[in-house]
Design an enzyme around this catalytic site. Structure first.
Site, mmCIF file in Angstrom:
data_model
loop_
_atom_site.group_PDB
_atom_site.id
_atom_site.type_symbol
_atom_site.label_atom_id
_atom_site.label_comp_id
_atom_site.label_asym_id
_atom_site.label_seq_id
_atom_site.Cartn_x
_atom_site.Cartn_y
_atom_site.Cartn_z
ATOM 1 N N THR A 70 -1.342 -1.444 -5.654
ATOM 2 C CA THR A 70 -1.921 -2.545 -6.431
ATOM 3 C C THR A 70 -3.007 -3.283 -5.646
ATOM 4 O OG1 THR A 70 0.354 -2.860 -7.181
ATOM 5 C CG2 THR A 70 -1.269 -4.517 -7.876
ATOM 6 N N HIS A 128 2.000 -5.633 -13.775
ATOM 7 C CA HIS A 128 3.034 -4.616 -13.520
ATOM 8 C C HIS A 128 3.793 -4.320 -14.811
ATOM 9 C CE1 HIS A 128 2.455 -4.672 -9.259
ATOM 10 N NE2 HIS A 128 3.045 -5.821 -9.026
ATOM 11 N N ARG A 154 1.812 6.377 -8.010
ATOM 12 C CA ARG A 154 2.036 6.899 -6.653
ATOM 13 C C ARG A 154 3.280 7.777 -6.641
ATOM 14 N NH1 ARG A 154 2.822 3.218 -1.138
ATOM 15 N NH2 ARG A 154 2.082 4.832 0.283
ATOM 16 N N ARG A 290 1.172 -2.042 5.061
ATOM 17 C CA ARG A 290 2.155 -1.506 6.014
ATOM 18 C C ARG A 290 1.535 -0.322 6.741
ATOM 19 N NH1 ARG A 290 6.510 2.039 6.250
ATOM 20 N NH2 ARG A 290 5.760 2.953 4.316
HETATM 21 P P1 A3P Z 1 3.019 1.536 2.369
HETATM 22 O O1 A3P Z 1 4.186 0.603 2.307
HETATM 23 O O2 A3P Z 1 3.430 2.959 2.114
HETATM 24 O O3 A3P Z 1 2.212 1.407 3.592
HETATM 25 P P2 A3P Z 1 1.093 -2.572 -3.568
HETATM 26 O O4 A3P Z 1 -0.262 -3.010 -3.216
HETATM 27 O O5 A3P Z 1 1.246 -2.028 -4.956
HETATM 28 O O6 A3P Z 1 2.124 -3.587 -3.222
HETATM 29 O O7 A3P Z 1 1.387 -1.300 -2.658
HETATM 30 C C1 A3P Z 1 1.532 -1.451 -1.273
HETATM 31 C C2 A3P Z 1 1.240 -0.133 -0.604
HETATM 32 O O8 A3P Z 1 -0.170 0.121 -0.636
HETATM 33 C C3 A3P Z 1 1.663 -0.164 0.843
HETATM 34 O O9 A3P Z 1 2.039 1.172 1.158
HETATM 35 C C4 A3P Z 1 0.365 -0.593 1.516
HETATM 36 O O10 A3P Z 1 0.310 -0.294 2.877
HETATM 37 C C5 A3P Z 1 -0.637 0.215 0.719
HETATM 38 N N1 A3P Z 1 -1.996 -0.319 0.768
HETATM 39 C C6 A3P Z 1 -2.413 -1.609 0.752
HETATM 40 N N2 A3P Z 1 -3.747 -1.694 0.827
HETATM 41 C C7 A3P Z 1 -4.211 -0.433 0.892
HETATM 42 C C8 A3P Z 1 -5.517 0.132 0.994
HETATM 43 N N3 A3P Z 1 -6.592 -0.642 1.059
HETATM 44 N N4 A3P Z 1 -5.628 1.477 1.022
HETATM 45 C C9 A3P Z 1 -4.537 2.259 0.973
HETATM 46 N N5 A3P Z 1 -3.271 1.786 0.882
HETATM 47 C C10 A3P Z 1 -3.107 0.459 0.840
#
Ligand code: A3P
Length: 324
Positions: A70, A128, A154, A290
């Site tokens: 997201t 969401h 994903r 993360r």
């Molecule tokens: P991981 O926990 O596998 O690292 P959301 O944004 O829906 O909460 O999803 C979070 C996930 O997207 C996390 O995955 C986070 O690290 C990853 N994420 C956040 N920013 C990102 C980016 N710019 N490019 C790729 N993945 C990203």
């Protein structure tokens, strides 16, 4: 009108209090509504959104199941949309993408109906909410205000691992932490935030196949593998195609670089900033970043756990045309 809305709010309270409840993830009670598990505070927003949202034909919804990328999708959409004008693009350098625009249901949690008319057009509405529970007016293809939707999905095992870390990261106390075994169990039962994740994906998938001009279905893994092609696709879909001049001056690579995990996670605002989420919790911005890798589940799931999730995925996606 205010009185009517107060009465409607009261009805929503009653309706929600009668729904099945379970607190599995991070201490926030989950409520089961029409087949999906919602964090209780957000469900108020979802119900009010359905009742009160007034779409504009230029609105663009950015839909995801949590932990599917997201943050990335918000950043990309924001930069694609605001490029060319001075100012907004640099906002991504000083604000967490979730503060550029919070999820739309969060605006509707309170009894008062928000006024979103002043938002710049096109309004980017992150959500969401599962497709079947979006406001009728947004989905109605006969309606002049039927909106465009970009969905980012994903791979379920990576989504699960990401959800596990996020839930434990915000839980605040040792008692509310869950084990990976518990997380796998809950996730496979469909009991994860806004889950079951498979149904969440499949609803948008089916709609994207039926109406590709209105629903663009993207995958986190494709975005990682071919970010530039996906940015071009998003830009076209959003009505702001990359121009020949922009192709020549490297704009696409610039957008990809600006929104990359490395760039965003290294920004001061995302390293030390804190924000309130829709459930009223203080969340460190760093928790949204993360690892940002494809296949990180290998580091966290035993072969048995992975098999368990894969079996559900096979079963649910069988014959749908969607694969991971
Ligand atoms: P991981 O926990 O596998 O690292 P959301 O944004 O829906 O909460 O999803 C979070 C996930 O997207 C996390 O995955 C986070 O690290 C990853 N994420 C956040 N920013 C990102 C980016 N710019 N490019 C790729 N993945 C990203």
């Amino acid at each position: 009108e205010k009185y009517e809305e107060a009465v409607a709010y009261q009805h929503r309270r009653e309706e929600i209090s009668n729904l099945p409840v379970d607190s599995g993830w991070g201490n926030i009670p989950g409520r089961l509504y029409k087949g999906f598990w919602f964090p209780e505070p957000i469900l108020y927003g979802v119900l009010s959104l359905r009742r009160n949202f007034r779409p504009a034909p230029s609105d663009i919804f950015l839909a995801t199941c949590p932990k599917s990328g997201t943050t990335w999708l918000k950043a990309l959409a924001f930069v694609i949309c605001s490029r060319g004008s001075n100012g907004p693009q640099s906002m991504i350098l000083s604000r967490n993408p979730h503060d550029c625009y919070p999820n739309i249901e969060n605006f509707y949690i309170k009894p008062q109906v928000p006024d979103l008319d002043a938002m710049p057009s096109p309004r980017l509405m992150a959500t969401h909410t599962p497709y079947s529970l979006l406001p009728e007016s947004v989905r109605d293809e006969e309606s002049p205000s039927c909106c465009r939707i970009i969905y980012l999905c994903r791979e379920p095992k990576d989504t699960l691992v990401s959800t596990y870390h996020f839930a434990n990261g915000i839980s605040g106390s040792d008692e509310s932490m869950i084990s990976m075994a518990e997380a796998v169990e809950l996730f496979c039962k469909g009991h994860s935030p806004y889950g079951p994740v498979w149904e969440h994906q499949l609803e948008y998938w089916a709609e994207s196949r039926r109406r590709p001009d209105k629903v663009l279905f993207l995958k986190y893994e494709d975005l990682k593998a071919e970010p530039e092609a996906n940015v071009r696709m998003m830009a076209r879909f959003m009505g702001r195609p990359i121009t020949a001049e922009e192709e020549a001056d490297g704009t696409v690579a610039e957008i990809v670089g600006l929104c990359s995990f490395e760039k965003l996670s290294g920004l001061e605002v995302n390293r030390v900033g804190v924000r309130m989420n829709g459930s009223g919790r203080a969340i460190k911005n760093s928790l949204h970043f993360r690892k940002g890798k494809v296949g990180d589940w290998r580091e966290h799931l035993s072969p048995e756990m992975a098999d368990k999730v894969d079996a559900v995925t096979r079963d649910k996606l069988n014959g749908t045309g969607l694969s991971h």
